[in-house]
Design an enzyme around this catalytic site. Sequence first.
Site, mmCIF file in Angstrom:
data_model
loop_
_atom_site.group_PDB
_atom_site.id
_atom_site.type_symbol
_atom_site.label_atom_id
_atom_site.label_comp_id
_atom_site.label_asym_id
_atom_site.label_seq_id
_atom_site.Cartn_x
_atom_site.Cartn_y
_atom_site.Cartn_z
ATOM 1 C CD GLU A 195 -5.003 0.939 -2.414
ATOM 2 O OE1 GLU A 195 -5.855 1.849 -2.436
ATOM 3 O OE2 GLU A 195 -4.648 0.358 -1.375
ATOM 4 C CG ASP B 108 -1.800 1.220 1.293
ATOM 5 O OD1 ASP B 108 -2.318 1.638 0.234
ATOM 6 O OD2 ASP B 108 -1.987 1.769 2.396
ATOM 7 C CG ASP C 99 -0.747 3.180 6.380
ATOM 8 O OD1 ASP C 99 -1.339 3.666 5.396
ATOM 9 O OD2 ASP C 99 -0.518 3.817 7.419
#
Length: 171
Positions: free
Chosen positions: A66, A7, A138
């Site tokens: 992502e 991420d 996160d």
Amino acid sequence: MRILGIDPGLRITGFGVIDRGAHQLAYIDSGCVKTVEGALPDRLKLIMSNLREIILEYRPDQVAVEQVFVNVNPKSTLLLGQARGAAICAAVLHNLGVSEYTALQIKQAVVGNGHAHKDQVQAMVIQLLNLAGSPGKDAADALACAICHAHGGFGLGKISLGLRMKRGRLV
């Protein structure tokens, strides 16, 4: 198969490592790479070098990242894109395949609802990986990205949890 989920973020980049077996997922590790205020090249170098260390330690077979969403602030979007580029470079320098997923795809694969809230994603990550505690947001997002990749677009039906989907909910 071992999967590293990432991420990306300029201040905090989450990572999550899972193993995908025939019908189950296994948690390996997760955490965050944090940068301090300073010159952008130094921050990007820190992200890339830390992720390279993680790759060397856990030896993933594949990487899932992502995708950047378009933010209201174009400057923030560009900075996020650069952090994402540093993460992708860390993977390709180790000859790893990189798959990209939107937040909508990740939420759909993990929760069954592409518009799920972050707390729902975090709760499903805990459930799917049978975690004793809650990873940071996160790290949970990175684990969700890895789970999305592990599902390979087939959704929860390929993972044996004793649960099934009914009207977009786990029952």
